[in-house]
Design an enzyme around this catalytic site. Sequence first.
Site, PDB file in Angstrom:
ATOM      1  N   ARG A   7       0.804  -1.314  -0.030  1.00 38.02           N
ATOM      2  CA  ARG A   7       0.033  -0.029   0.105  1.00 38.02           C
ATOM      3  C   ARG A   7       0.889   1.378  -0.234  1.00 38.02           C
ATOM      4  O   ARG A   7       0.589   2.053  -0.442  1.00 38.02           O
ATOM      5  CB  ARG A   7      -0.893  -0.137   1.194  1.00 38.02           C
ATOM      6  CG  ARG A   7      -1.656   1.447   1.200  1.00 38.02           C
ATOM      7  CD  ARG A   7      -2.919   1.490   2.118  1.00 38.02           C
ATOM      8  NE  ARG A   7      -2.950   0.464   3.411  1.00 38.02           N
ATOM      9  CZ  ARG A   7      -2.163   0.759   4.579  1.00 38.02           C
ATOM     10  NH1 ARG A   7      -1.561   1.648   4.559  1.00 38.02           N
ATOM     11  NH2 ARG A   7      -2.270  -0.210   5.406  1.00 38.02           N
ATOM     12  N   TYR A  32     -16.291  18.282 -14.225  1.00 41.25           N
ATOM     13  CA  TYR A  32     -16.704  16.615 -14.390  1.00 41.25           C
ATOM     14  C   TYR A  32     -17.509  16.389 -13.215  1.00 41.25           C
ATOM     15  O   TYR A  32     -17.449  16.858 -12.180  1.00 41.25           O
ATOM     16  CB  TYR A  32     -15.488  15.773 -14.062  1.00 41.25           C
ATOM     17  CG  TYR A  32     -15.659  14.299 -14.103  1.00 41.25           C
ATOM     18  CD1 TYR A  32     -16.262  13.764 -15.201  1.00 41.25           C
ATOM     19  CD2 TYR A  32     -15.637  13.652 -12.957  1.00 41.25           C
ATOM     20  CE1 TYR A  32     -16.495  12.260 -15.081  1.00 41.25           C
ATOM     21  CE2 TYR A  32     -15.871  12.153 -13.005  1.00 41.25           C
ATOM     22  CZ  TYR A  32     -16.190  11.771 -14.149  1.00 41.25           C
ATOM     23  OH  TYR A  32     -16.646  10.281 -14.181  1.00 41.25           O
ATOM     24  N   ASP A  60      -7.323  19.398 -13.648  1.00 40.43           N
ATOM     25  CA  ASP A  60      -7.933  18.195 -14.158  1.00 40.43           C
ATOM     26  C   ASP A  60      -7.524  18.237 -15.517  1.00 40.43           C
ATOM     27  O   ASP A  60      -8.308  18.720 -16.482  1.00 40.43           O
ATOM     28  CB  ASP A  60      -9.418  18.282 -13.942  1.00 40.43           C
ATOM     29  CG  ASP A  60      -9.749  16.410 -14.328  1.00 40.43           C
ATOM     30  OD1 ASP A  60      -9.238  16.108 -15.181  1.00 40.43           O
ATOM     31  OD2 ASP A  60     -10.851  16.185 -13.829  1.00 40.43           O
ATOM     32  N   LYS A  98      -8.733   7.487 -18.960  1.00 38.94           N
ATOM     33  CA  LYS A  98      -9.046   7.708 -20.433  1.00 38.94           C
ATOM     34  C   LYS A  98      -7.897   7.979 -21.281  1.00 38.94           C
ATOM     35  O   LYS A  98      -7.373   6.691 -21.600  1.00 38.94           O
ATOM     36  CB  LYS A  98      -9.649   9.456 -20.055  1.00 38.94           C
ATOM     37  CG  LYS A  98     -10.539   9.509 -18.882  1.00 38.94           C
ATOM     38  CD  LYS A  98     -11.893   8.837 -19.284  1.00 38.94           C
ATOM     39  CE  LYS A  98     -12.698   8.757 -18.015  1.00 38.94           C
ATOM     40  NZ  LYS A  98     -13.131  10.128 -17.258  1.00 38.94           N
TER      41      LYS A  98
HETATM   42  C1  LIG Z   1     -13.519  10.324 -15.838  1.00 42.68           C
HETATM   43  C2  LIG Z   1     -12.987  11.750 -15.260  1.00 42.68           C
HETATM   44  C3  LIG Z   1     -12.849  11.708 -14.162  1.00 42.68           C
HETATM   45  C4  LIG Z   1     -12.935  10.529 -12.997  1.00 42.68           C
HETATM   46  O1  LIG Z   1     -12.107   9.488 -13.195  1.00 42.68           O
HETATM   47  P1  LIG Z   1     -12.447   7.896 -12.861  1.00 42.68           P
HETATM   48  O2  LIG Z   1     -11.114   7.354 -13.366  1.00 42.68           O
HETATM   49  O3  LIG Z   1     -13.590   7.629 -13.563  1.00 42.68           O
HETATM   50  O4  LIG Z   1     -12.603   7.857 -11.418  1.00 42.68           O
HETATM   51  C5  LIG Z   1     -12.434  12.993 -13.422  1.00 42.68           C
HETATM   52  N1  LIG Z   1     -12.123  14.009 -14.261  1.00 42.68           N
HETATM   53  C6  LIG Z   1     -12.566  13.912 -15.587  1.00 42.68           C
HETATM   54  C7  LIG Z   1     -12.262  15.087 -16.440  1.00 42.68           C
HETATM   55  C8  LIG Z   1     -13.127  12.687 -16.210  1.00 42.68           C
HETATM   56  O5  LIG Z   1     -13.110  12.558 -17.406  1.00 42.68           O
END
Ligand SMILES: *Cc1c(COP(=O)(O)O)cnc(C)c1O
Length: 386
Positions: free
Chosen positions: A51, A103, A175, A200
């Site tokens: 961890r 998001y 982000d 993504k």
């Molecule tokens: C998908 C997404 C998230 C969340 O991420 P997960 O891997 O699904 O927990 C946060 N910010 C953006 C812009 C996203 O597209």
Amino acid sequence: MSKNSDGFSTRAIHVGQDPDPLTGSVTVPIYLTSTYAQADIGKHQGFEYSRTDNPTRSALQEVLASLDSGLGALAFASGMAAEMTILALLASGDHIVLSDDVYGGTFRLLDQVLARFGLEYTLVDGTDLNAVRAAMNPNTRLVWMESPTNPLLKIVDLDAIARITHDGRAKLVVDNTFASSYLQQPLALGADIVVYSATKYLGGHSDLVMGAAVLADQETYDALKFHQNAIGAVPSPVDCWLLLRGLKTLAIRMDKHDENARAVAEFLDGKPGVRRVIYPGLPSHPGHELAKRQMRGFGGIVTVEVDGGIEGASRFMRALELFALAESLGGVESLADHPAIMTHSSVPKEARDAAGISDGLIRLSVGIEETVDLLADLDQALKAHG
Ligand SMILES: *Cc1c(COP(=O)(O)O)cnc(C)c1O
């Protein structure tokens, strides 16, 4: 091996990934272990418990830090796990300035979970710098922005927001999921923390769920590293390995996503049945010049509004053959999402309409298939839409 001065793809392939000293293996081994034998009490090789640290994760964190030119990076079990751990650095009574089309999961975390713990937030339009300045309070600790935003692809001036944030003695979190480190470098624009859903583009193959944060300064890195271990939302070594593999082709994938998305945007723009096309690469996009300045390309997401509301959108989407009807984005395969019903249904209809997320809006995550095949698919779907 590679220095930070090396090119992006060279770093993506080599940083943290020297051949394994034991066997010469050119890929980083997957260390499927929870614990590590110690030579004597408290005498170990830097690894005590997985961890806290795992060698496969360490290699990944090294390359992630390099790709964003950060001081360090930390990997998490999902993008939301990364966000939760960053927000755990705050305390009750602290205030966050949040982009109003952030998001949905980020908004939900603040609105429905962390508000109970006394974290306060103000929503602002990130493209309105005066509004961002006005939202700063004496207790503002973080400003949280995305660019391009989802699904309207607004472009936020990250350099200007960083100045406003630092004037208020707060930290800027960006982000960077939609752009990826290849197309946009928020730390170089003044951000303090970059956060990713690695699910993504970074992973890029729709085969994992993971998150990451890249830090600009030692103090924040140390604090987040402590919380990574204390909270424990860490990824498995297998997922770390998949992300290491995905990152190696990030640059060539992003170049192709960008090329295909430009072609799709230009193809759809002005076609009968298409009300508007939103893509930062189109000169008609209000953020086009800013995107040219702060990004290397415009990315792989194209948002399009078709005639006929939900009925029209559903006729178009049902007719698509290559674009799969699915949530998520950033994989090699093209996907089509209907924000109002799929990803943004938790936003009330009045708020969606006010924001411009209409019932005819479709978000295309343009993959890396052959350009002509994607255009042919869209062409036949438009004909079916009528
Ligand atoms: C998908 C997404 C998230 C969340 O991420 P997960 O891997 O699904 O927990 C946060 N910010 C953006 C812009 C996203 O597209």
